[in-house]
Enzyme design. Structure first.
Site, PDB file in Angstrom:
ATOM      1  N   SER A   1     -13.573 -21.448   9.146  1.00  0.00           N
ATOM      2  CA  SER A   1     -13.051 -21.908  10.064  1.00  0.00           C
ATOM      3  C   SER A   1     -14.096 -22.651  10.984  1.00  0.00           C
ATOM      4  O   SER A   1     -14.503 -22.269  12.134  1.00  0.00           O
ATOM      5  CB  SER A   1     -11.979 -21.092  11.202  1.00  0.00           C
ATOM      6  OG  SER A   1     -13.101 -19.867  11.711  1.00  0.00           O
TER       7      SER A   1
ATOM      8  N   HIS B   1      -8.859 -16.613   7.263  1.00  0.00           N
ATOM      9  CA  HIS B   1      -9.615 -15.818   6.486  1.00  0.00           C
ATOM     10  C   HIS B   1      -8.422 -14.537   5.745  1.00  0.00           C
ATOM     11  O   HIS B   1      -9.071 -13.608   5.151  1.00  0.00           O
ATOM     12  CB  HIS B   1     -10.436 -14.689   7.647  1.00  0.00           C
ATOM     13  CG  HIS B   1     -11.425 -15.649   7.956  1.00  0.00           C
ATOM     14  ND1 HIS B   1     -12.265 -15.063   9.200  1.00  0.00           N
ATOM     15  CD2 HIS B   1     -12.069 -16.618   7.921  1.00  0.00           C
ATOM     16  CE1 HIS B   1     -13.133 -15.878   9.699  1.00  0.00           C
ATOM     17  NE2 HIS B   1     -12.809 -17.078   8.875  1.00  0.00           N
TER      18      HIS B   1
ATOM     19  N   GLN C   1      -7.174 -15.116  14.400  1.00  0.00           N
ATOM     20  CA  GLN C   1      -8.122 -14.914  13.178  1.00  0.00           C
ATOM     21  C   GLN C   1      -8.622 -13.484  12.885  1.00  0.00           C
ATOM     22  O   GLN C   1      -8.667 -13.006  12.052  1.00  0.00           O
ATOM     23  CB  GLN C   1      -9.090 -15.817  13.324  1.00  0.00           C
ATOM     24  CG  GLN C   1     -10.067 -15.666  11.976  1.00  0.00           C
ATOM     25  CD  GLN C   1     -10.976 -17.244  12.048  1.00  0.00           C
ATOM     26  OE1 GLN C   1     -10.979 -18.118  11.655  1.00  0.00           O
ATOM     27  NE2 GLN C   1     -12.315 -16.572  12.393  1.00  0.00           N
ATOM     28  N   GLU C   2      -8.994 -12.833  14.302  1.00  0.00           N
ATOM     29  CA  GLU C   2      -9.654 -11.883  14.283  1.00  0.00           C
ATOM     30  C   GLU C   2      -9.265 -10.785  15.411  1.00  0.00           C
ATOM     31  O   GLU C   2      -9.261 -11.093  16.429  1.00  0.00           O
ATOM     32  CB  GLU C   2     -11.203 -11.802  14.312  1.00  0.00           C
ATOM     33  CG  GLU C   2     -11.747 -12.829  13.190  1.00  0.00           C
ATOM     34  CD  GLU C   2     -13.098 -13.294  13.290  1.00  0.00           C
ATOM     35  OE1 GLU C   2     -13.947 -12.570  14.065  1.00  0.00           O
ATOM     36  OE2 GLU C   2     -13.679 -14.442  12.767  1.00  0.00           O
TER      37      GLU C   2
ATOM     38  N   GLU D   1     -13.374 -10.767   5.882  1.00  0.00           N
ATOM     39  CA  GLU D   1     -14.096 -10.074   6.602  1.00  0.00           C
ATOM     40  C   GLU D   1     -14.247  -8.659   6.588  1.00  0.00           C
ATOM     41  O   GLU D   1     -14.715  -7.829   7.222  1.00  0.00           O
ATOM     42  CB  GLU D   1     -14.372 -10.790   7.978  1.00  0.00           C
ATOM     43  CG  GLU D   1     -14.882 -12.087   8.216  1.00  0.00           C
ATOM     44  CD  GLU D   1     -15.131 -12.725   9.516  1.00  0.00           C
ATOM     45  OE1 GLU D   1     -14.835 -11.873  10.458  1.00  0.00           O
ATOM     46  OE2 GLU D   1     -15.605 -13.937   9.504  1.00  0.00           O
TER      47      GLU D   1
ATOM     48  N   ASP E   1     -10.744 -12.763  18.295  1.00  0.00           N
ATOM     49  CA  ASP E   1     -11.079 -14.413  18.162  1.00  0.00           C
ATOM     50  C   ASP E   1      -9.773 -14.915  17.652  1.00  0.00           C
ATOM     51  O   ASP E   1      -9.249 -14.809  16.375  1.00  0.00           O
ATOM     52  CB  ASP E   1     -12.237 -14.233  17.007  1.00  0.00           C
ATOM     53  CG  ASP E   1     -12.498 -15.733  16.621  1.00  0.00           C
ATOM     54  OD1 ASP E   1     -12.214 -16.741  17.340  1.00  0.00           O
ATOM     55  OD2 ASP E   1     -13.319 -15.903  15.912  1.00  0.00           O
TER      56      ASP E   1
ATOM     57  N   GLU F   1     -12.395 -14.983  21.787  1.00  0.00           N
ATOM     58  CA  GLU F   1     -13.295 -15.905  21.444  1.00  0.00           C
ATOM     59  C   GLU F   1     -12.468 -16.914  21.014  1.00  0.00           C
ATOM     60  O   GLU F   1     -11.299 -16.946  20.572  1.00  0.00           O
ATOM     61  CB  GLU F   1     -14.112 -15.485  20.241  1.00  0.00           C
ATOM     62  CG  GLU F   1     -15.022 -16.350  19.556  1.00  0.00           C
ATOM     63  CD  GLU F   1     -15.385 -15.734  18.253  1.00  0.00           C
ATOM     64  OE1 GLU F   1     -15.770 -14.611  18.110  1.00  0.00           O
ATOM     65  OE2 GLU F   1     -15.904 -16.390  17.173  1.00  0.00           O
TER      66      GLU F   1
ATOM     67  N   ASP G   1     -17.151 -20.510  20.438  1.00  0.00           N
ATOM     68  CA  ASP G   1     -17.754 -20.497  19.005  1.00  0.00           C
ATOM     69  C   ASP G   1     -17.574 -21.788  18.487  1.00  0.00           C
ATOM     70  O   ASP G   1     -18.576 -22.588  18.618  1.00  0.00           O
ATOM     71  CB  ASP G   1     -17.138 -19.503  17.940  1.00  0.00           C
ATOM     72  CG  ASP G   1     -17.322 -19.580  16.706  1.00  0.00           C
ATOM     73  OD1 ASP G   1     -18.232 -20.131  16.412  1.00  0.00           O
ATOM     74  OD2 ASP G   1     -16.528 -18.913  15.728  1.00  0.00           O
TER      75      ASP G   1
ATOM     76  N   LYS H   1     -24.328 -18.310  15.954  1.00  0.00           N
ATOM     77  CA  LYS H   1     -24.366 -18.728  14.361  1.00  0.00           C
ATOM     78  C   LYS H   1     -25.523 -19.561  14.026  1.00  0.00           C
ATOM     79  O   LYS H   1     -25.416 -20.733  13.892  1.00  0.00           O
ATOM     80  CB  LYS H   1     -23.230 -19.247  13.968  1.00  0.00           C
ATOM     81  CG  LYS H   1     -21.745 -18.240  14.125  1.00  0.00           C
ATOM     82  CD  LYS H   1     -20.571 -19.008  13.798  1.00  0.00           C
ATOM     83  CE  LYS H   1     -19.460 -18.024  13.481  1.00  0.00           C
ATOM     84  NZ  LYS H   1     -18.062 -18.952  13.619  1.00  0.00           N
TER      85      LYS H   1
ATOM     86  N   HIS I   1     -22.332 -13.226  12.010  1.00  0.00           N
ATOM     87  CA  HIS I   1     -22.226 -13.678  10.570  1.00  0.00           C
ATOM     88  C   HIS I   1     -21.262 -14.679  10.443  1.00  0.00           C
ATOM     89  O   HIS I   1     -20.655 -15.386  11.222  1.00  0.00           O
ATOM     90  CB  HIS I   1     -21.436 -12.395   9.757  1.00  0.00           C
ATOM     91  CG  HIS I   1     -20.066 -12.081  10.200  1.00  0.00           C
ATOM     92  ND1 HIS I   1     -19.381 -11.238   9.396  1.00  0.00           N
ATOM     93  CD2 HIS I   1     -19.288 -12.565  11.292  1.00  0.00           C
ATOM     94  CE1 HIS I   1     -17.837 -11.405  10.138  1.00  0.00           C
ATOM     95  NE2 HIS I   1     -18.253 -12.056  10.916  1.00  0.00           N
ATOM     96  N   ARG I   2     -20.914 -15.318   9.269  1.00  0.00           N
ATOM     97  CA  ARG I   2     -19.891 -16.143   8.922  1.00  0.00           C
ATOM     98  C   ARG I   2     -18.798 -15.436   7.939  1.00  0.00           C
ATOM     99  O   ARG I   2     -19.267 -14.455   7.380  1.00  0.00           O
ATOM    100  CB  ARG I   2     -20.513 -17.494   8.192  1.00  0.00           C
ATOM    101  CG  ARG I   2     -21.345 -18.404   8.844  1.00  0.00           C
ATOM    102  CD  ARG I   2     -21.053 -18.694  10.321  1.00  0.00           C
ATOM    103  NE  ARG I   2     -19.752 -19.471  10.323  1.00  0.00           N
ATOM    104  CZ  ARG I   2     -19.769 -20.578  10.671  1.00  0.00           C
ATOM    105  NH1 ARG I   2     -20.533 -21.416  10.948  1.00  0.00           N
ATOM    106  NH2 ARG I   2     -18.642 -21.249  10.561  1.00  0.00           N
ATOM    107  N   SER I   3     -17.665 -15.936   7.898  1.00  0.00           N
ATOM    108  CA  SER I   3     -16.860 -15.470   6.701  1.00  0.00           C
ATOM    109  C   SER I   3     -17.396 -15.330   5.362  1.00  0.00           C
ATOM    110  O   SER I   3     -16.883 -14.564   4.596  1.00  0.00           O
ATOM    111  CB  SER I   3     -15.386 -16.121   6.872  1.00  0.00           C
ATOM    112  OG  SER I   3     -15.363 -17.571   6.799  1.00  0.00           O
TER     113      SER I   3
ATOM    114  N   LYS J   1     -21.263  -9.677  15.987  1.00  0.00           N
ATOM    115  CA  LYS J   1     -20.056  -9.558  15.264  1.00  0.00           C
ATOM    116  C   LYS J   1     -20.322  -9.912  13.699  1.00  0.00           C
ATOM    117  O   LYS J   1     -20.770 -10.867  13.224  1.00  0.00           O
ATOM    118  CB  LYS J   1     -19.323 -10.879  15.699  1.00  0.00           C
ATOM    119  CG  LYS J   1     -17.918 -11.036  15.075  1.00  0.00           C
ATOM    120  CD  LYS J   1     -17.052 -12.117  15.800  1.00  0.00           C
ATOM    121  CE  LYS J   1     -17.078 -13.354  15.000  1.00  0.00           C
ATOM    122  NZ  LYS J   1     -16.050 -14.221  15.352  1.00  0.00           N
TER     123      LYS J   1
HETATM  124  P1  PGA Z   1     -16.067 -18.660  10.189  1.00  0.00           P
HETATM  125  O1  PGA Z   1     -15.465 -17.724  10.933  1.00  0.00           O
HETATM  126  O2  PGA Z   1     -17.501 -18.009   9.609  1.00  0.00           O
HETATM  127  O3  PGA Z   1     -14.993 -18.990   8.991  1.00  0.00           O
HETATM  128  O4  PGA Z   1     -16.167 -20.076  10.815  1.00  0.00           O
HETATM  129  C1  PGA Z   1     -15.989 -16.889  12.014  1.00  0.00           C
HETATM  130  C2  PGA Z   1     -15.684 -17.117  13.303  1.00  0.00           C
HETATM  131  O5  PGA Z   1     -14.797 -17.889  13.435  1.00  0.00           O
HETATM  132  O6  PGA Z   1     -16.047 -16.558  14.254  1.00  0.00           O
HETATM  133 ZN    ZN Z   2     -14.955 -17.626  15.731  1.00  0.00          ZN
END
Ligand code: PGA
Ligand code: ZN
Length: 422
Positions: free
Chosen positions: A42, A154, A162-163, A204, A241, A284, A311, A336, A364-366, A387
């Site tokens: 994402s 994810h 998402q999270e 993740e 998130d 987030e 983000d 990131k 991190h990234r996914s 994270k």
């Molecule tokens: P991504 O997701 O690594 O797929 O961009 C992580 C996030 O949105 O924080």
């Molecule tokens: Zn994010």
């Protein structure tokens, strides 16, 4: 004087099984160090460019062009130089690329080399990476945000946000905080299984079943916290998130899980209700990256109560962050390295945030790898938060296990979870 003797790259796989860049730097003293670049799903629109081959290999996702840029263009430029001046190396990489988003060389090529140079320099000086990057001042073990229920881009479920993360704030050290988190993770697995939910994992490492709506995951997590013997709101708090750019269309937010289409104002109210109901300390990307008006509304409504992390909004870019600070948008930033392209630029963004009292969350990234660079980086920069997914799956535990090691090695590690959201 030690100099860079060779640089090369190889195409390897990330945790989703997609190709990514592994860069290796060899120094004249024989030191050889590598780094592997992560990859998002994402992604923010204004992120640095991840160069893909777009040919028949790997469904177009190959990174041979990026590897060639490392082997030829970048190696030509950096071989012979001093590896101990990270700012100089990164400035040369930026100039060599010449674009403002690394679209020529690829941010995957550039970041791989930037990280590998830092790691080689540290190794050559017999210093741990966190000490090389942060000096004696890098002592804070970050409080983790552990993503234990995955939705959005994810997972293949119908959860829009998402999270769903737990943050073990009420502990005195990282080790115990991680233990509690792992116990909660396993308790959650049992609770879900008992109710007949599949316990397959998302990208993740969090569970990814279907839920009735977007708040049911929080109810499950709170149950798991209590059942594991911990106090929600005191020892363990919740972070979300939303990654809302993913469900933002034509100026509206569509929460399929709640069967709602909301304006920015209404979405802010939706979050406010959640915050009033549950011990949520951080949200987030509550608003989409293009919806700065929405961000303003959200920040006015919740910015004094909870952490609002940008983000996709800031993409670790100091110019965009500066605009956000100027306009009073959000109060924290996700960090990131591959969104911006080099170690030095990442550090510049963190310093700008810290000078302006914006919290930083190293991330991190996914799509990840066994490379734990961000664990050292978080300690070096005292971001105080990280994270990096669930306490499961090797590419996630690589970071947690590295933090355990750093905590063990530091004589006076600091874990400041209790101070974060007072
Ligand atoms: P991504 O997701 O690594 O797929 O961009 C992580 C996030 O949105 O924080
Ligand atoms: Zn994010």
């Amino acid at each position: 004087m030690v100099y860079i003797d060779n640089i090369f790259a190889q195409e390897v796989l990330d945790s989703r099984g997609n190709p990514t860049v592994k860069a290796t730097v060899v120094l004249s003293d024989g030191t050889m160090s590598s780094a592997i670049v992560p990859s998002g799903a994402s992604t923010g629109k204004r992120e640095a460019l991840e160069l893909r081959d777009n040919d028949e290999r790997f469904n177009g996702k190959g990174v041979l062009k990026a590897c060639e840029h490392v082997d030829v263009d970048i190696a030509d430029e950096l071989v012979g130089l001093n590896p101990y001046n990270q700012a100089e190396i990164d400035a040369i990489l930026k100039e060599l690329d010449g674009t403002d988003n690394y679209s020529k060389l690829g941010a995957n090529a550039v970041l791989g080399v930037s990280m590998a140079v830092a790691r080689a320099a540290a190794t050559s000086l017999h210093l741990p990476l966190y000490r090389y990057l942060g000096g004696s001042n890098g002592v804070i073990l970050p409080t983790p945000m552990l993503n234990i229920i995955n939705g959005g881009a994810h997972a293949d479920n119908d959860v829009d946000l998402q999270e769903y993360m737990i943050m073990p704030t009420g502990f005195d050290d990282f080790k115990e905080a991680l233990r509690a988190s792992s116990e909660i993770y396993h308790t959650l697995k049992k609770l879900l299984a008992n109710d007949g939910h599949p316990t397959a994992l998302g990208d993740e490492g969090g569970f990814a079943p279907n839920f009735k709506n977007n708040s049911e995951p929080i109810e499950y997590i709170l149950k798991a916290i209590e059942k594991a013997g911990y106090k929600p709101g005191e020892e363990i708090v919740i972070a979300l998130d939303a990654a809302s750019s993913e469900f933002y269309n034509d100026g509206k937010y569509e929460l399929k899980g709640d069967k709602k289409i909301l304006s920015s104002e209404e979405l802010a109210e939706f979050y406010e209700d959640l915050v009033n109901k549950f011990p949520i300390v951080s949200i987030e990307d509550g608003m989409a990256e293009d919806d700065w008006e929405g961000w303003k509304i959200l920040t006015q409504k919740l910015g004094s109560k909870i952490q609002l992390v940008g983000d996709d909004l800031f993409v670790t870019n100091k110019k965009i962050l500066a605009e956000g600070i100027e306009k009073n948008i959000a109060n924290a930033i996700l960090i990131k390295p591959n969104q911006i392209g080099t170690v030095t630029e990442t550090m510049q963004t963190v310093r700008l945030a810290q000078r302006n009292s914006y919290n930083c969350v190293m991330s991190h990234r996914s799509g990840e790898s066994e490379d734990a660079f961000i664990a050292d980086f978080a300690v070096a920069l005292n971001t105080a938060q990280i994270k990096t997914g669930a306490p499961a799956r090797g590419e996630r535990t690589a970071k947690y296990n590295r933090l355990l090691e750093i905590e063990r090695d530091l004589l006076y590690p600091e874990y400041i979870g209790k101070e974060l959201f007072r």
